[in-house]
Design an enzyme around this catalytic site. Structure first.
Site, PDB file in Angstrom:
ATOM      1  N   SER A 158     -17.806 -59.398  27.945  1.00 49.56           N
ATOM      2  CA  SER A 158     -18.696 -59.311  26.788  1.00 49.56           C
ATOM      3  C   SER A 158     -19.020 -60.640  26.129  1.00 49.56           C
ATOM      4  O   SER A 158     -19.861 -60.675  25.214  1.00 49.56           O
ATOM      5  CB  SER A 158     -18.106 -58.356  25.751  1.00 49.56           C
ATOM      6  OG  SER A 158     -18.251 -57.017  26.176  1.00 49.56           O
ATOM      7  N   ALA A 185     -19.715 -41.136  34.653  1.00 41.46           N
ATOM      8  CA  ALA A 185     -21.059 -41.549  35.058  1.00 41.46           C
ATOM      9  C   ALA A 185     -21.037 -42.889  35.777  1.00 41.46           C
ATOM     10  O   ALA A 185     -21.801 -43.116  36.723  1.00 41.46           O
ATOM     11  CB  ALA A 185     -21.975 -41.626  33.838  1.00 41.46           C
ATOM     12  N   TYR A 233     -19.221 -50.485  18.347  1.00 42.91           N
ATOM     13  CA  TYR A 233     -19.417 -51.399  19.478  1.00 42.91           C
ATOM     14  C   TYR A 233     -20.054 -50.656  20.646  1.00 42.91           C
ATOM     15  O   TYR A 233     -19.543 -49.636  21.102  1.00 42.91           O
ATOM     16  CB  TYR A 233     -18.082 -51.994  19.902  1.00 42.91           C
ATOM     17  CG  TYR A 233     -18.209 -53.156  20.850  1.00 42.91           C
ATOM     18  CD1 TYR A 233     -18.566 -54.411  20.371  1.00 42.91           C
ATOM     19  CD2 TYR A 233     -17.969 -53.002  22.208  1.00 42.91           C
ATOM     20  CE1 TYR A 233     -18.678 -55.486  21.240  1.00 42.91           C
ATOM     21  CE2 TYR A 233     -18.073 -54.074  23.075  1.00 42.91           C
ATOM     22  CZ  TYR A 233     -18.434 -55.321  22.587  1.00 42.91           C
ATOM     23  OH  TYR A 233     -18.549 -56.383  23.445  1.00 42.91           O
ATOM     24  N   SER A 234     -21.175 -51.178  21.130  1.00 43.49           N
ATOM     25  CA  SER A 234     -21.906 -50.489  22.191  1.00 43.49           C
ATOM     26  C   SER A 234     -22.548 -51.476  23.149  1.00 43.49           C
ATOM     27  O   SER A 234     -23.430 -52.251  22.760  1.00 43.49           O
ATOM     28  CB  SER A 234     -22.993 -49.586  21.605  1.00 43.49           C
ATOM     29  OG  SER A 234     -23.777 -49.021  22.643  1.00 43.49           O
ATOM     30  N   GLY A 250     -14.102 -61.121  25.865  1.00 39.31           N
ATOM     31  CA  GLY A 250     -14.723 -60.295  26.894  1.00 39.31           C
ATOM     32  C   GLY A 250     -13.715 -59.814  27.907  1.00 39.31           C
ATOM     33  O   GLY A 250     -12.729 -60.497  28.202  1.00 39.31           O
TER      34      GLY A 250
END
Length: 357
Positions: free
Chosen positions: A58, A122, A153-154, A300
């Site tokens: 991230s 998914a 957070y997305s 990240g």
């Protein structure tokens, strides 16, 4: 320049935390220091090196946010534009409406859009993904809240930000990152890989994962070669400790953005259900350590590689840490606990005469 305290934490991370290898690089006005412990390759015993490239997860978001803010400075877009303006019809359904979500809300995670990374089933259903497929996974879940009313957070937000950059510029987001940030700063080990580039170019350590299973004896997998398509603009980049320190130093010092956009990036909102002690801006966050010191940067994580880059608000003192594993033990719940101890060793009381917030 403090180094001995950091080195001791690195050694504990291997001896007590059980990580294969860890590295840290510190820079300030006096120069650079590099330290490591453990190995970069459990088969050969090769040590980690300053040249190691690794997946930064991230921290990619900071690069993408910087590009978006540069486009805003060039009047190519506005942070108050709706997502619908640039990506018509993309954000629809399950309570999502691109007409009510702004570019700013994508970047500061106040959009309410579900993070596709939380839908593990998914993400295991295909071998590779397009960015739009990742967005669709996120939108298949109900909105968490009305845009602008809360924080969550997305990573879906940053897939949308990447798509927005490509729509505005007509070029690949990887090319925009390279032209606007990587080349001017001469970040030789930094890039966003293309969809079919599963290897890490250049010198690198192996990346190891237990697939987040808590069992200390869980099987370990080598994920050095990895399909980058599930991460892309939300977490797909590769870099080095030296490059990350240089990038964040330049960003914090205001060398990449004009004053208006710089203020926008570092205007934070409180986080919720995320890393304790943090507040989030536009692709960056502040982190108040247990000792009370506040540092700025981003972290990240991706399978087999966890990283932190944080430093003083003026960008003069920067520290990057990476572990080539996504687990920890010996009193640490995960590598974040190790990273927190490393940051406290460098930025804690007694090591800096002024408040670094």
């Amino acid at each position: 320049m403090t180094t001995s305290k950091v080195q001791r934490v690195l050694e504990r991370a291997v001896d007590e935390g059980g990580v294969p290898g860890i590295l840290a690089e510190f820079r300030d006005g006096e120069g650079r220091w590099f330290g490591s412990a453990g190995v970069g390759d459990t088969e050969t015993g090769r040590e980690r090196s300053p040249q190691d490239r690794f997946r930064i997860g991230s921290i990619t978001k900071t690069f993408v946010a910087t590009v978006v803010l540069q486009l805003a400075a060039e009047h190519e877009l506005s942070l108050d534009d709706t997502v619908e303006k640039w990506l018509p019809g993309v954000v629809r359904g399950n309570g999502h409406d691109g007409c009510r979500v702004t570019v700013r809300q994508l970047l500061d995670n106040t959009s309410g859009i579900f993070s596709y990374t939380e839908d593990y089933a998914a993400l295991q259903a295909r071998d590779s993904y397009t960015p739009l497929q990742l967005v669709q996974i996120g939108l298949s879940h109900p909105a968490a809240f009305e845009p602008g009313t809360d924080w969550g957070y997305s990573s879906t937000n940053y897939i949308l930000a990447g798509l927005l950059v490509e729509r505005v510029t007509g070029r690949a987001v990887a090319d925009e990152i390279a032209e606007r940030i990587v080349h001017p700063l001469r970040l030789a080990g930094t890039y966003l890989p293309c969809a079919d580039d599963q290897a890490i170019r250049g010198p690198h350590s192996r990346h190891y994962t237990k697939l987040y299973l808590p069992d200390p004896d869980a099987e370990i997998y080598d994920t050095t070669e990895l399909d980058p398509t599930p991460y892309w603009a939300a977490g797909g980049m590769i870099s080095t400790a030296e490059d990350l320190n240089h990038f964040f130093g330049a960003l914090l010092q205001g060398r990449l953005l004009p004053e208006i956009q710089q203020k926008a990036m570092f205007a934070t909102v409180p986080t919720k259900g995320w890393i304790p002690g943090t507040a989030y801006g536009l692709g960056v966050c502040s982190l108040t350590l247990p000792c009370g010191t506040t540092v700025w940067g981003m972290g990240g994580a991706v399978l087999g590689s966890w990283s932190y880059t944080y430093g003083t608000r003026d960008g003069r003192r920067m520290l990057t840490i990476n572990t080539n594993a996504d687990w920890a033990q010996g009193g640490w719940d995960d590598p974040i606990g190790i990273f927190t101890d490393v940051l406290e060793a460098e930025f804690g009381p007694g090591d800096s005469p002024e408040d670094v917030a």
